[in-house]
Design an enzyme around this catalytic site. Sequence first.
Site, PDB file in Angstrom:
ATOM      1  N   SER A  16      88.570  35.589  20.933  1.00  0.00           N
ATOM      2  CA  SER A  16      87.924  35.032  22.297  1.00  0.00           C
ATOM      3  C   SER A  16      87.427  33.709  22.213  1.00  0.00           C
ATOM      4  O   SER A  16      86.659  33.418  22.400  1.00  0.00           O
ATOM      5  CB  SER A  16      87.067  36.264  22.833  1.00  0.00           C
ATOM      6  OG  SER A  16      87.536  37.480  22.729  1.00  0.00           O
ATOM      7  N   ARG A  41      89.663  24.890  20.746  1.00  0.00           N
ATOM      8  CA  ARG A  41      88.380  24.444  20.529  1.00  0.00           C
ATOM      9  C   ARG A  41      87.566  25.511  20.408  1.00  0.00           C
ATOM     10  O   ARG A  41      87.573  26.813  20.907  1.00  0.00           O
ATOM     11  CB  ARG A  41      87.664  23.396  21.602  1.00  0.00           C
ATOM     12  CG  ARG A  41      87.415  24.097  22.908  1.00  0.00           C
ATOM     13  CD  ARG A  41      86.821  23.251  23.859  1.00  0.00           C
ATOM     14  NE  ARG A  41      86.755  24.157  25.249  1.00  0.00           N
ATOM     15  CZ  ARG A  41      88.060  24.097  26.141  1.00  0.00           C
ATOM     16  NH1 ARG A  41      88.981  23.525  25.815  1.00  0.00           N
ATOM     17  NH2 ARG A  41      87.741  24.875  27.202  1.00  0.00           N
ATOM     18  N   ASP A  60      89.124  38.738  24.713  1.00  0.00           N
ATOM     19  CA  ASP A  60      88.615  39.897  25.214  1.00  0.00           C
ATOM     20  C   ASP A  60      88.787  40.173  26.638  1.00  0.00           C
ATOM     21  O   ASP A  60      88.900  41.326  27.079  1.00  0.00           O
ATOM     22  CB  ASP A  60      87.003  39.905  24.744  1.00  0.00           C
ATOM     23  CG  ASP A  60      86.267  38.697  25.358  1.00  0.00           C
ATOM     24  OD1 ASP A  60      87.061  37.592  25.826  1.00  0.00           O
ATOM     25  OD2 ASP A  60      85.159  38.883  25.074  1.00  0.00           O
TER      26      ASP A  60
END
Length: 482
Positions: A162, A177, A215
């Site tokens: 996630s 990132r 998620d």
Amino acid sequence: MTGKDLPFHHRKHDEEVLPHATKKTMADHLRKYESLFTLTPQRMRMIVDAFEETLDKGLQKFGEVVPMIPTYVFGWPKGSETGSYLALDLGGTNLRVCLVMLQGDGKFEITQTKYRLSEEQKQEEGELLFDFCAKCLKTFVDSYLADFDLQGAAIPLGFTFSYPCEQERIDHGKLIRWTKGFGNLNVEGHDVAAMFRHSLEKFEVPIQLTSLINDTTGTLIASHYVNPRTRIGVIFGTGCNAAYMEKIGNIPKIKNLGLPDDGEMAINCEWGAFDSFTHEHLPRTKYDIDIDQSSNKPDEQAFEKLISGRYLGEIFRLVVCEMIDDGSIFLGQNTYKLEKPYVLETAFLSLMEADPTDELLTVVGIFTHFYGLETTLAERQFFRALARLIGTRAARLSACGIAAIVSKMGYLNEGCDVAADGSLYSKYPGFPERVHQGLVDIFGPKGQNIRTVHAEDGSGVGSAIIAAMTNERREAGIFPNC
């Protein structure tokens, strides 16, 4: 703690002898903060319009602030998916491994184990992190799948990762990132699925990595599997995000793939970045700007910094510190414990709001136990009201994000369910009700057609369902390269 421990609870006329604020000045302060933190319906509608425009921009081309990431999850689950699938969820504090047995008809069984991640593991060389994931998975497989007759086949795995990734297909993802406090070296810009596969091979784990998902996408799919009225999945926790199902024809940036315009694909919005860098639309106070500028990523994740559980306690603390500095509260007391950033958690705001006692004894306990500070009833009433202002603003801004997707997709008239997860949604008192009120304030009575419901387990069950859908799709030769 009883009233007799705190004699000033019962003072009537001599309260001014205590070096504390009086009720009158507390009410004056509260009016000031009400004007700073209150969102009018008109302002909310302006935010929704800007939000909707931003979501559209992200679908047009890559590299936008809100990236609107295509997930390569095609369409909704049928609810009839069956079979045993593994799911691995690399969360902010734990690594979770699940064995999900899909039984069809929207039903499933789940067996799971959690493995703790240390702060050091979240900063070490990236390869070591994926090696740890592979070793935990191997332990789980050896414990729970020893009796399975695999006949030489690898077990399909859905990997819930996630963190914002660029994906060209469902079993690939290049990390844009790190977020949530991770900083592992040599992972940003790399394909995390390939790195994980390398670790699985190294430790000889009989797994086939079928899908890499976020998620929030998992939340959307798992909740629809159980409740087909679901159209949007949202997370309101330490981070915030949303996913929904978009017509492929409305995603110009993937036109080159030659997919059918009338097909559908789930979009992972990564909407925490809304209004980053330009700061044109969100009502930021000086406390929000302070938090942003002293964060490890200034000017980024502007929406998230106003609504996520990571920051609400810090907003509260900054207001309290300002009042200490201008001599409004805690005169003559040592307040050094409150001066450390992030020392006041959002969980404390939840406790203050939920305090059932007239004397607000929970609030007494928080300030005496954690910060060594005595409070008057007037101060405690102010603190609870301030917590409510900050928590309500977060819920109403969250409603703006949901409303932008509802408006964009035309869900208002027929109505839909929004599957919501995360600690703020599930644990903060009144948060779901305030989101709902926000939707009614934005849309009028029709806002009642949009219900938020508690989501199914997205990172475990959702990941497994997506692995099942992907297997089925590829076996049928549908979009085999995606």
